[in-house]
Design an enzyme around this catalytic site. Structure first.
Site, short mmCIF file in Angstrom:
data_model
loop_
_atom_site.label_atom_id
_atom_site.label_comp_id
_atom_site.label_asym_id
_atom_site.label_seq_id
_atom_site.Cartn_x
_atom_site.Cartn_y
_atom_site.Cartn_z
N GLY A 10 32.17 -8.40 -3.03
CA GLY A 10 32.08 -7.31 -4.01
C GLY A 10 31.43 -7.79 -5.29
O GLY A 10 31.53 -8.97 -5.64
N ARG A 73 30.24 -7.53 3.94
CA ARG A 73 30.66 -7.70 5.34
C ARG A 73 29.67 -8.54 6.16
O ARG A 73 29.80 -8.64 7.36
CB ARG A 73 30.82 -6.33 6.00
CG ARG A 73 32.03 -5.57 5.48
CD ARG A 73 32.35 -4.38 6.36
NE ARG A 73 31.28 -3.41 6.42
CZ ARG A 73 30.79 -2.90 7.54
NH1 ARG A 73 31.24 -3.27 8.71
NH2 ARG A 73 29.82 -2.00 7.49
N ASP A 109 36.64 -15.59 -2.06
CA ASP A 109 37.18 -16.45 -0.99
C ASP A 109 36.39 -16.32 0.31
O ASP A 109 36.14 -17.31 1.00
CB ASP A 109 38.67 -16.17 -0.78
CG ASP A 109 38.98 -14.69 -0.58
OD1 ASP A 109 38.11 -13.86 -0.88
OD2 ASP A 109 40.09 -14.37 -0.12
N ARG A 177 44.16 -7.23 -4.47
CA ARG A 177 44.49 -7.13 -3.05
C ARG A 177 45.75 -7.90 -2.68
O ARG A 177 46.75 -7.32 -2.27
CB ARG A 177 43.31 -7.78 -2.34
CG ARG A 177 42.94 -7.22 -1.08
CD ARG A 177 41.53 -7.64 -0.74
NE ARG A 177 40.82 -6.43 -0.43
CZ ARG A 177 40.91 -5.80 0.73
NH1 ARG A 177 41.58 -6.32 1.71
NH2 ARG A 177 40.30 -4.68 0.93
O1 F6P Z 1 36.59 -7.76 -5.69
C1 F6P Z 1 37.82 -7.73 -5.03
C2 F6P Z 1 38.24 -6.33 -4.91
O2 F6P Z 1 38.09 -5.82 -6.17
C3 F6P Z 1 39.65 -6.03 -4.41
O3 F6P Z 1 40.64 -6.00 -5.39
C4 F6P Z 1 39.47 -4.67 -3.77
O4 F6P Z 1 40.44 -4.45 -2.79
C5 F6P Z 1 38.12 -4.79 -3.19
O5 F6P Z 1 37.39 -5.64 -4.03
C6 F6P Z 1 37.40 -3.49 -3.04
O6 F6P Z 1 36.19 -3.74 -2.45
P1 F6P Z 1 35.16 -2.63 -1.96
O7 F6P Z 1 34.29 -2.33 -3.12
O8 F6P Z 1 34.41 -3.28 -0.88
O9 F6P Z 1 35.94 -1.45 -1.53
#
Ligand code: F6P
Length: 351
Positions: A10, A73, A109, A177
């Site tokens: 992200g 992904r 991570d 998360r």
């Molecule tokens: O960057 C980590 C995070 O902010 C998490 O806290 C959250 O669950 C996730 O990204 C959301 O990601 P996406 O934009 O892929 O839905």
């Protein structure tokens, strides 16, 4: 020397400041050539590489997002575009074709776990930790976290004036998360009366009693809930996502409904989901400086040949930690963390 850079996972405020710092340090000090890999490991798989020059990375220290694009992904060892098979050889081919001497992978991570696998295959890689969640193992502070906390604090401040005016109970859901750092620091900065964290399953009856007490005494209450928080004996609240993607979200609404049921009709409970507002926008000055420090340190590690390592902030200093120690791990809030003790002493409900 030719150095490739990618941003994975992200996005996060401060990524552009890292790209700028890595590029300028390597160009100015070592005359290196910088290659930007587009959309994280997807660009490595698909061979999408472009040159970055000094002019192209100046003036972006304050810009949110990532000029290289990202993908959360695209794991070359388990590639969704090839039915989950291992296409890492294709990614390595891209690096060889481009004549890359070193790869800098900026990410959370997941990105560090992939970087570690490439390091084991002999790819000269340096990692830079990125996440608004502040949960990369062995790293005290990630850039992007301060920016996210500022959004939560601002939101709580705004919600407080309307909550106070209407005598309401407000529930705010933050990102986070598996680690509740954003909810904890954002909640403290915004004066929350309760903080629900993934590390501490909560008792809905205790929460309701606490909120009732706060509302009786001060006329309103604020609850800050991390998306990964869950009830004692309960499960994570998930939204549906494409394929096998586990997308969190909705616990704030669930908590709101539970509180409303327990507190009856006299006290109105409302909820706000902050979502990607926490990740978007420009980095704070703190995050720009931290991202710049990480970028300069990564450039130094490349020059020193310290591959298979990640930049980390430890005791306030930038250090190199082995990727193998970071891969597959995360940094949660320890039970006796000073901020938890502070919140407890202030009478904040922690579940
Ligand atoms: O960057 C980590 C995070 O902010 C998490 O806290 C959250 O669950 C996730 O990204 C959301 O990601 P996406 O934009 O892929 O839905």
């Amino acid at each position: 020397m030719r150095v490739g850079i990618l941003t994975g996972g992200g996005d996060c405020p401060g990524l552009n400041a890292v790209i700028r710092a890595v590029s300028l340090a390597l160009i100015e000090q070592h005359g290196a050539e910088i290659l930007g890999i587009e959309r994280g490991f997807l660009g490595l798989i698909e061979g999408r590489v472009r040159k970055l020059d000094a002019a192209g990375v100046r003036g972006i220290v304050n810009e949110g997002g990532t000029l290289l694009g990202t993908h959360n992904r695209a794991d070359p060892f388990h590639y969704f575009g090839a039915g989950g098979s291992d296409v890492s050889a294709r990614a390595i081919e891209t690096l060889d074709r481009a004549g890359v001497d070193a790869l800098i992978a900026i990410g959370g991570d997941g990105t560090m776990t992939i970087a570690e696998r490439f390091a084991r295959l002999g790819v000269p890689v340096v990692g830079v930790p990125k996440t608004i969640d502040n949960d990369v193992a062995h790293n005290e502070r990630s850039f992007g976290f301060d920016s996210a906390v500022a959004v939560v604090a601002e939101a709580l401040g705004r919600l407080e004036t309307t909550a106070r005016s209407h005598g309401r109970l407000m529930v705010v859901e933050t990102m986070g998360r598996h680690a509740g750092w954003i909810a904890l620091e954002g909640g403290l900065a915004g004066g929350a009366d309760a903080m629900l964290l993934p590390e501490r399953p909560f008792d809905p009856d205790v929460l309701a009693a606490h909120c009732f007490d706060r509302c009786s005494r001060q006329g309103f209450a604020l609850v800050c809930v991390a998306e990964g928080a869950h009830e004692l004996g309960g499960e994570l609240v998930l939204q549906s996502g494409p394929g096998s993607v586990e997308r969190l979200g909705g616990v704030g609404q669930r908590v709101t409904e539970g509180l409303q049921r327990r507190l009856g009709g006299d006290l109105e409970v409302r909820h706000t989901l902050l979502g990607h507002l926490q990740r978007g926008g420009n980095p704070t000055a703190f995050d720009r400086v931290l991202a710049t420090r990480f970028g300069v340190q990564a450039a130094r590690m490349v020059v020193a040949g310290e591959f298979g390592h990640m930049v980390a902030l430890q005791e306030g200093q930038c250090r190199a930690v082995p990727l193998i120690d970071v891969a597959g791990r995360m940094r949660q809030i320890p039970e006796s963390h000073e901020l938890l003790i502070a919140a407890h002493d202030l009478g904040v409900c922690l579940g």
